[in-house]
Write a protein that holds these residues in place. Structure first.
Motif, PDB file in Angstrom:
ATOM      1  N   ILE A  71       0.846  -1.205   0.000  1.00 47.47           N
ATOM      2  CA  ILE A  71       0.000   0.000   0.000  1.00 47.47           C
ATOM      3  C   ILE A  71       0.869   1.238   0.000  1.00 47.47           C
ATOM      4  CG2 ILE A  71      -1.696   1.339   1.316  1.00 47.47           C
ATOM      5  CD1 ILE A  71      -2.837  -1.368   2.271  1.00 47.47           C
ATOM      6  N   GLY A  72       1.870   1.280   0.886  1.00 46.15           N
ATOM      7  CA  GLY A  72       2.765   2.429   0.947  1.00 46.15           C
ATOM      8  C   GLY A  72       3.489   2.673  -0.358  1.00 46.15           C
ATOM      9  N   GLU A  73       3.824   1.595  -1.066  1.00 48.28           N
ATOM     10  CA  GLU A  73       4.510   1.716  -2.359  1.00 48.28           C
ATOM     11  C   GLU A  73       3.621   2.357  -3.419  1.00 48.28           C
ATOM     12  OE1 GLU A  73       5.666  -2.280  -3.236  1.00 48.28           O
ATOM     13  OE2 GLU A  73       7.202  -2.313  -1.657  1.00 48.28           O
ATOM     14  N   GLN A  74       2.310   2.243  -3.275  1.00 46.16           N
ATOM     15  CA  GLN A  74       1.366   2.786  -4.257  1.00 46.16           C
ATOM     16  C   GLN A  74       1.136   4.288  -4.095  1.00 46.16           C
ATOM     17  OE1 GLN A  74       0.185   0.748  -6.744  1.00 46.16           O
ATOM     18  NE2 GLN A  74       1.591  -0.682  -5.759  1.00 46.16           N
ATOM     19  N   VAL A  75       1.442   4.797  -2.916  1.00 46.79           N
ATOM     20  CA  VAL A  75       1.174   6.204  -2.620  1.00 46.79           C
ATOM     21  C   VAL A  75       2.375   7.040  -3.040  1.00 46.79           C
ATOM     22  CG1 VAL A  75       0.639   7.865  -0.785  1.00 46.79           C
ATOM     23  CG2 VAL A  75      -0.279   5.534  -0.658  1.00 46.79           C
ATOM     24  N   PRO A  76       2.131   8.075  -3.879  1.00 44.25           N
ATOM     25  CA  PRO A  76       3.253   8.946  -4.248  1.00 44.25           C
ATOM     26  C   PRO A  76       3.779   9.702  -3.021  1.00 44.25           C
ATOM     27  CG  PRO A  76       1.172   9.864  -5.020  1.00 44.25           C
ATOM     28  CD  PRO A  76       0.861   8.515  -4.450  1.00 44.25           C
ATOM     29  N   GLU A  77       5.019  10.111  -3.074  1.00 39.83           N
ATOM     30  CA  GLU A  77       5.659  10.810  -1.946  1.00 39.83           C
ATOM     31  C   GLU A  77       4.842  12.016  -1.502  1.00 39.83           C
ATOM     32  OE1 GLU A  77       8.158  11.103   1.127  1.00 39.83           O
ATOM     33  OE2 GLU A  77       8.184   9.471  -0.312  1.00 39.83           O
ATOM     34  N   SER A  78       4.176  12.684  -2.428  1.00 36.79           N
ATOM     35  CA  SER A  78       3.354  13.841  -2.071  1.00 36.79           C
ATOM     36  C   SER A  78       2.202  13.449  -1.147  1.00 36.79           C
ATOM     37  CB  SER A  78       2.811  14.526  -3.329  1.00 36.79           C
ATOM     38  OG  SER A  78       1.968  13.619  -4.047  1.00 36.79           O
ATOM     39  N   GLY A  79       1.818  12.189  -1.148  1.00 34.95           N
ATOM     40  CA  GLY A  79       0.752  11.717  -0.266  1.00 34.95           C
ATOM     41  C   GLY A  79       1.174  11.677   1.194  1.00 34.95           C
ATOM     42  N   PHE A  80       2.466  11.836   1.425  1.00 34.53           N
ATOM     43  CA  PHE A  80       2.978  11.824   2.791  1.00 34.53           C
ATOM     44  C   PHE A  80       3.428  13.211   3.247  1.00 34.53           C
ATOM     45  CE2 PHE A  80       4.133   7.525   1.086  1.00 34.53           C
ATOM     46  CZ  PHE A  80       3.134   6.833   1.762  1.00 34.53           C
ATOM     47  N   SER A  81       3.006  14.229   2.539  1.00 31.57           N
ATOM     48  CA  SER A  81       3.452  15.580   2.882  1.00 31.57           C
ATOM     49  C   SER A  81       2.806  16.109   4.166  1.00 31.57           C
ATOM     50  CB  SER A  81       3.180  16.545   1.720  1.00 31.57           C
ATOM     51  OG  SER A  81       1.779  16.637   1.496  1.00 31.57           O
TER      52      SER A  81
END
Length: 161
Positions: A101-111
């Motif tokens: 799941i974490g691999e599917q989320v772009p880095e911007s999703g963790f801003s």
């Protein structure tokens, strides 16, 4: 939120010392016997209270512990922090970034901060605020309202009556 039994033991000990009302030091053995507690475990809690400045340790043959402050000046939060420390209850491990799941989320999703961590932090702040709003004098007044003769029972149980 869960706290250790040490918090309960510490609060009752502080209340019992206040109910004794004479400011004389009380030994760990006497304090422990009052509620059939383990003296060695209670002593660890008493040392935490001394380190936090809530109790004074009096050395010598007639030594023991006594309150450092009136109950009005001590909050439930003071006791919890003295016994449990000030580490946050919840520690976010950022699992939102892990696995498939974490691999599917772009880095911007963790801003932004983790929503789970933010929710838990808000809950902890509310819990601490509620504890900070209650002095041990407030707790003592509630206990006395439920059992008006409690102070005399404590004094008798500690051999002071």
């Amino acid at each position: 939120m869960r706290t250790s039994k040490g918090v309960e033991w510490a609060v009752h000990t502080l209340l019992n010392l206040a109910w004794l009302g004479d400011g004389e030091p009380v030994t760990t053995a006497q304090l422990a016997a009052g509620h059939d507690l383990s003296p060695s475990y209670l002593n660890k809690q008493l040392q935490h209270l001394v380190k936090a400045g809530l109790l004074e340790s009096v050395p010598g043959a007639r030594g023991g512990f006594r309150l450092a402050w009136p109950l009005e000046a001590v909050t439930m939060l003071d006791v919890v922090l003295a016994i449990e420390g000030d580490e946050p209850v919840f520690r976010c491990a950022e699992i939102r970034r892990c696995g498939t799941i974490g691999e599917q989320v772009p880095e911007s999703g963790f801003s932004r901060p983790c929503a789970v961590n933010s929710a838990m932090a808000r809950a902890e702040v509310a819990w601490q605020r509620a504890l900070a709003e209650q002095s041990l004098a407030d707790v003592q007044a509630t206990a006395v309202a439920h059992a008006p003769a409690l102070a005399s029972h404590v004094r008798r149980g500690m051999g002071r009556d």
